[in-house]
Write an enzyme that holds these catalytic residues in place. Structure first.
Site, PDB file in Angstrom:
ATOM      1  N   ASN A  18       0.879  -1.178   0.000  1.00  0.00           N
ATOM      2  CA  ASN A  18       0.000   0.000   0.000  1.00  0.00           C
ATOM      3  C   ASN A  18       0.913   1.223   0.000  1.00  0.00           C
ATOM      4  OD1 ASN A  18      -1.788   2.044   0.416  1.00  0.00           O
ATOM      5  ND2 ASN A  18      -2.462   1.388   2.458  1.00  0.00           N
ATOM      6  N   TRP A  19       1.029   1.822  -1.170  1.00  0.00           N
ATOM      7  CA  TRP A  19       1.949   2.968  -1.289  1.00  0.00           C
ATOM      8  C   TRP A  19       1.397   4.230  -0.636  1.00  0.00           C
ATOM      9  CZ3 TRP A  19       4.024   2.832  -7.065  1.00  0.00           C
ATOM     10  CH2 TRP A  19       4.890   1.739  -7.205  1.00  0.00           C
ATOM     11  N   GLY A 182       1.896   2.489  11.100  1.00  0.00           N
ATOM     12  CA  GLY A 182       2.858   3.588  11.031  1.00  0.00           C
ATOM     13  C   GLY A 182       3.538   3.905  12.360  1.00  0.00           C
TER      14      GLY A 182
HETATM   15  P1  13P Z   1       2.635   0.635   7.874  1.00  0.00           P
HETATM   16  O1  13P Z   1       3.180  -0.657   7.313  1.00  0.00           O
HETATM   17  O2  13P Z   1       3.385   1.841   7.407  1.00  0.00           O
HETATM   18  O3  13P Z   1       2.431   0.555   9.348  1.00  0.00           O
HETATM   19  O4  13P Z   1       1.181   0.813   7.233  1.00  0.00           O
HETATM   20  C1  13P Z   1       0.290  -0.231   7.348  1.00  0.00           C
HETATM   21  C2  13P Z   1      -0.898   0.057   6.525  1.00  0.00           C
HETATM   22  O5  13P Z   1      -1.631   0.986   6.809  1.00  0.00           O
HETATM   23  C3  13P Z   1      -1.125  -0.773   5.348  1.00  0.00           C
HETATM   24  O6  13P Z   1      -2.357  -0.511   4.767  1.00  0.00           O
END
Ligand code: 13P
Length: 264
Positions: A18-19, A182
């Site tokens: 998921n960019w 995140g």
């Molecule tokens: P992260 O891998 O940056 O935590 O993001 C996860 C996410 O929201 C995937 O859709």
């Protein structure tokens, strides 16, 4: 392997990039070239890249004839019409998209998307032959209060109530605890496995056949280190990867974490 095999019925584990709102034509091309090179020797992993809308044409051309599928990160709940700024399921199909993320918490929180709204988008994707990747998950407060199953249960039950359990046939659910997205703090394998079991049981209670054809991914701070444990769990059918999907080396390492002999 070809893109048409990348369905929830594929016996392989699935890693979705998921960019989010990252990229440029130049950076994307380097990333896609790196993905394709790194994935050459990874027959055990299905890979999908979900990109911002303006780059759908780019991925359609760069990934044509490869084993990597592509998709988007949202769709409108309407077929077409006077909805300025929205993008329809049919438009995604025009660009050869196979998958679409639905109900990501970064959208549902920022744009106040209700469970009903998300349910309608989920069905809209299905109606147009797109595979929805439905995101569900709880906040930290909800986990600390011990109500995470109630929260995730309600997200699933809204679809079941409006469209029946069979709506989940051949779809993907991604368990994304909001506190893990995140933050660098992923759910433990035990926490993820428990929720994955709950998700499959909830769908099975409504429609056993649909539950058997459902893929359940984990998302939230997946990195090459924690991917090894997470992707080794039989209840975890793959990963939805944000930040680490923007780095070729880390993304390929996550794909390599899928055990060679794993068959779902
Ligand atoms: P992260 O891998 O940056 O935590 O993001 C996860 C996410 O929201 C995937 O859709």
């Amino acid at each position: 392997m070809s893109r048409s095999d990348i369905t929830p019925l594929s016996p392989r584990k699935l890693v979705v990039a998921n960019w989010k709102m990252h990229g440029s034509l130049v950076r994307n091309q380097a990333l896609l070239d790196g993905y394709l090179q790194g994935l050459q020797s990874l027959p055990q992993t299905d890979v999908v890249v979900c990109v911002p809308y303006p780059y759908l044409a780019q991925v359609q051309s760069a990934l044509a004839g490869t084993a990597v599928a592509w998709g988007a990160q949202n769709i409108a709940k309407y077929e077409e019409g006077a909805y300025t700024g929205e993008v329809s399921a049919e438009m995604l199909r025009d660009f050869g998209a196979h998958h679409v993320i639905i109900g990501h918490s970064e959208r549902s929180t920022a744009y106040c998307e209700s469970d009903e709204n998300i349910a309608e988008k989920f069905m809209m994707a299905k109606r147009h032959g797109l595979i929805p990747i439905l995101c569900v998950g709880e906040t930290l407060l909800e986990r600390e209060a011990g109500v995470m199953e109630r929260v995730v249960g309600k997200q699933l039950e809204t679809i079941i109530r409006l469209f029946g359990g069979e709506a989940f046939a051949h779809t993907i659910v991604s368990y994304e605890p909001i506190w893990a997205i995140g933050t660098g703090l992923a759910a433990s394998a035990e926490q993820a496995v428990a929720m994955h079991q709950f998700i499959r049981d909830t769908v099975a209670a409504a429609d056993k056949t649909a539950a058997d054809s459902l893929k359940i991914l984990y998302g939230g701070s997946v990195n090459p280190q924690n991917a090894v444990q997470l992707l080794n769990q039989k209840e975890i059918d793959g990963a939805l990867v944000g930040r680490c999907s923007l780095d070729v080396e880390q993304f390929i390492k996550i794909c390599q974490a899928v055990p060679e002999n794993s068959v779902i």
